[in-house]
Design an enzyme around this catalytic site. Structure first.
Site, PDB file in Angstrom:
ATOM      1  N   GLU A 179       0.831  -1.203   0.000  1.00 56.27           N
ATOM      2  CA  GLU A 179       0.000   0.000   0.000  1.00 56.27           C
ATOM      3  C   GLU A 179       0.874   1.265   0.000  1.00 56.27           C
ATOM      4  O   GLU A 179       0.450   2.316  -0.469  1.00 56.27           O
ATOM      5  CB  GLU A 179      -0.917  -0.028   1.232  1.00 56.27           C
ATOM      6  CG  GLU A 179      -2.269   0.622   0.970  1.00 56.27           C
ATOM      7  CD  GLU A 179      -3.292   0.328   2.057  1.00 56.27           C
ATOM      8  OE1 GLU A 179      -3.695  -0.844   2.197  1.00 56.27           O
ATOM      9  OE2 GLU A 179      -3.702   1.264   2.759  1.00 56.27           O
ATOM     10  N   HIS A 233       7.840 -26.784   0.730  1.00 56.35           N
ATOM     11  CA  HIS A 233       7.149 -27.891   0.063  1.00 56.35           C
ATOM     12  C   HIS A 233       6.007 -27.361  -0.786  1.00 56.35           C
ATOM     13  O   HIS A 233       5.050 -28.071  -1.059  1.00 56.35           O
ATOM     14  CB  HIS A 233       6.649 -28.883   1.113  1.00 56.35           C
ATOM     15  CG  HIS A 233       7.755 -29.376   1.987  1.00 56.35           C
ATOM     16  ND1 HIS A 233       8.495 -30.496   1.687  1.00 56.35           N
ATOM     17  CD2 HIS A 233       8.299 -28.847   3.115  1.00 56.35           C
ATOM     18  CE1 HIS A 233       9.436 -30.657   2.616  1.00 56.35           C
ATOM     19  NE2 HIS A 233       9.339 -29.669   3.489  1.00 56.35           N
ATOM     20  N   LYS A 237     -12.974   2.254  -1.989  1.00 57.19           N
ATOM     21  CA  LYS A 237     -13.902   2.546  -0.887  1.00 57.19           C
ATOM     22  C   LYS A 237     -15.053   3.432  -1.383  1.00 57.19           C
ATOM     23  O   LYS A 237     -16.214   3.223  -1.048  1.00 57.19           O
ATOM     24  CB  LYS A 237     -13.178   3.281   0.241  1.00 57.19           C
ATOM     25  CG  LYS A 237     -12.290   2.416   1.125  1.00 57.19           C
ATOM     26  CD  LYS A 237     -11.720   3.261   2.283  1.00 57.19           C
ATOM     27  CE  LYS A 237     -10.851   2.460   3.215  1.00 57.19           C
ATOM     28  NZ  LYS A 237     -10.339   3.212   4.364  1.00 57.19           N
TER      29      LYS A 237
HETATM   30  O1  PA5 Z   1      -3.190   1.484   5.936  1.00 54.90           O
HETATM   31  C1  PA5 Z   1      -4.209   2.075   5.633  1.00 54.90           C
HETATM   32  O2  PA5 Z   1      -4.278   3.312   5.601  1.00 54.90           O
HETATM   33  C2  PA5 Z   1      -5.470   1.295   5.316  1.00 54.90           C
HETATM   34  O3  PA5 Z   1      -5.192  -0.065   5.209  1.00 54.90           O
HETATM   35  C3  PA5 Z   1      -6.527   1.515   6.398  1.00 54.90           C
HETATM   36  O4  PA5 Z   1      -5.991   1.150   7.638  1.00 54.90           O
HETATM   37  C4  PA5 Z   1      -7.786   0.708   6.132  1.00 54.90           C
HETATM   38  O5  PA5 Z   1      -8.292   1.008   4.863  1.00 54.90           O
HETATM   39  C5  PA5 Z   1      -8.849   0.990   7.197  1.00 54.90           C
HETATM   40  O6  PA5 Z   1      -9.064   2.362   7.271  1.00 54.90           O
HETATM   41  P1  PA5 Z   1      -9.700   3.051   8.545  1.00 54.90           P
HETATM   42  O7  PA5 Z   1      -8.746   2.880   9.678  1.00 54.90           O
HETATM   43  O8  PA5 Z   1      -9.890   4.470   8.168  1.00 54.90           O
HETATM   44  O9  PA5 Z   1     -10.994   2.361   8.819  1.00 54.90           O
END
Ligand code: PA5
Length: 447
Positions: free
Chosen positions: A290, A319, A431
């Protein structure tokens, strides 16, 4: 106390032949990484990159310990509702540091539900005695659809079974100012913890996001943060003045990964030889993917860059996936994580059978390291680069250091790749579409 060390001989030409890196190119990139580190320090001094300061949040730790103490008198199950960066760190800490098969109930049981699978969710709720359960709803934005849906279901069931006592069973961890969840928590009187401004989900494991469930599960969070502080010192060491690159494990990791990518190794495999570290591997995959998978560079140029993280676990995946790593395309770099001292000493007994006598007198830990070392050697012979991060033991101190190191490595790698490692426009786009499909414009999910 020794924190961790990285052995990267099998990333170099001496180790793996022409597919390896030359010490000179590593040295050259080290000088660039040195400038990236200086930039990171400057940004930190200006109050940016607040994740770097999380290990020093003494007041927050005090507050978390107070909540923990109160919960212990009546809570048997502690459920985290969250997803992505609001869940993976919790799972990683819990799996790395708590015994796998718990008998007795010294600490509340921890459940981290990072899915909306109806069977799983309903099954869990039905198994709980709600009178003795607390739900920690974690969402930085306060709007993530999976977490909001979980929360709405839980709140209704709590109201049905506990009536007006239900707010005591909800703790929110969210942005200190913004978001529907924050406003709702205020209105309904839940206990609240806050994620410091500017700390994104995947950099939040050492904030209240990860710390509350960790301490409730019995993890020593002072040691966890102590390890991160120690690692912070090591990650500030520059490569100047003839200090070898490996003195700063985050900078070394960022350089090895970046050069590998530039050499066409677009897949980075993380392969802990420890079942307890499997979830740390999953957490790392999210952090890496990410943070670095980006369409545009910081200068606005379309680059579509980013290494693809893949999780494997030793020896199980020897394996399974190993055949591909050994003989498939030359597109991977492998990071082993080895534990030098496991908690349990399990000896393999003497065997009367001649065929198995070579195992007699060895321990399972010794066998584990022999398998990892053997795999590393076989990969090197096949011209496949890998390096190993050795963790002295699976303690809160060392795991805190490891997680902190991976976060700094990711921030530095972002600079080398020229991308912003702290945003996630691709995730946000998904989202937004999901919310639109569910009719968010009609106000269904707003508080
Ligand atoms: O790392 C990130 O920013 C994302 O993976 C968020 O943690 C995830 O989308 C959840 O978002 P939120 O904490 O706003 O619910």
């Amino acid at each position: 106390m020794e924190m961790l060390r990285t052995d990267f001989k099998n990333m170099l030409r001496d180790g793996v032949g022409r597919h390896g890196l030359s010490p000179a190119e590593l040295q050259r990139l080290g000088r660039r990484a040195e400038r990236c580190l200086a930039e990171l320090k400057e940004e930190r001094a200006k109050g940016r990159c607040p994740f770097l300061n999380l290990p020093y949040q003494k007041e927050v730790v005090g507050e978390i310990k107070r909540i923990d103490k109160e919960l212990r008198s009546w809570v048997r199950d502690f459920v985290v509702l969250g997803i992505g960066g609001s869940a993976l760190g919790n799972i990683a800490l819990h799996q790395a540091l708590n015994p796998p098969y718990i008998s007795g109930h010294e600490n509340p049981r921890i459940h981290v539900i990072d899915t909306i699978d109806p069977d799983l969710f309903d099954g869990l709720l039905k198994s709980l005695d709600l009178k003795h359960t607390v739900f920690n709803v974690i969402s930085k934005s306060g709007t993530t659809v999976e977490t909001v849906a979980q929360f709405l279901i839980v709140r209704e069931r709590l109201k049905d079974s506990l009536g007006s006592a239900y707010p005591r069973h909800i703790i929110t961890t969210t942005d200190p100012e913004d978001g529907a969840l924050r406003r709702l928590a205020e209105r309904e009187g839940y206990r609240q913890l806050f994620i410091p401004k500017g700390v994104g989900g995947r950099y939040s494991v050492l904030s209240p996001v990860g710390l509350l469930s960790a301490t409730v599960s019995g993890i020593n969070i002072d040691e966890l943060l102590g390890g991160a502080v120690e690692m912070d010192k090591r990650c500030q060491v520059g490569a100047r003045h003839a200090v070898p690159l490996q003195e700063n494990p985050a900078m070394l990791g960022a350089c090895l990964q970046y050069l590998s990518y530039k050499r066409g190794r677009h897949i980075t495999v993380i392969m802990p030889y420890s079942s307890a570290l499997e979830a740390v591997g999953e957490w790392f995959c999210q952090l890496w993917a990410e943070s670095l998978g980006k369409k545009s560079s910081l200068k606005g140029k379309v680059i579509h860059c980013g290494p693809t993280p893949v999780m494997a676990v030793g020896p199980t995946d020897q394996h399974s996936q190993l055949q591909l790593y050994m003989e498939g395309p030359f597109d991977k770099v492998i990071t082993f994580v080895a534990v030098e001292k496991f908690k349990a000493q399990v000896e393999i007994p003497q065997s009367p059978e001649a065929d198995f006598q070579y195992l007699s007198g060895h321990t399972l830990a010794g066998l584990m390291e022999a398998e990892r070392g053997g795999t590393e050697l076989a990969l090197a012979e096949a011209g496949r680069p890998s390096y190993t991060i050795y963790l002295p033991e699976l303690s809160a101190f060392h795991v805190g250091g490891l997680l902190y190191m991976f976060q700094v490595q990711t921030a530095l790698a972002g600079k080398l790749f020229g991308v912003n490692p702290f945003d996630q426009p691709g995730v946000e786009a998904g989202k937004a579409h999901t919310s639109a499909l569910l009719g968010k414009d009609r106000g269904m999910l707003s508080a």
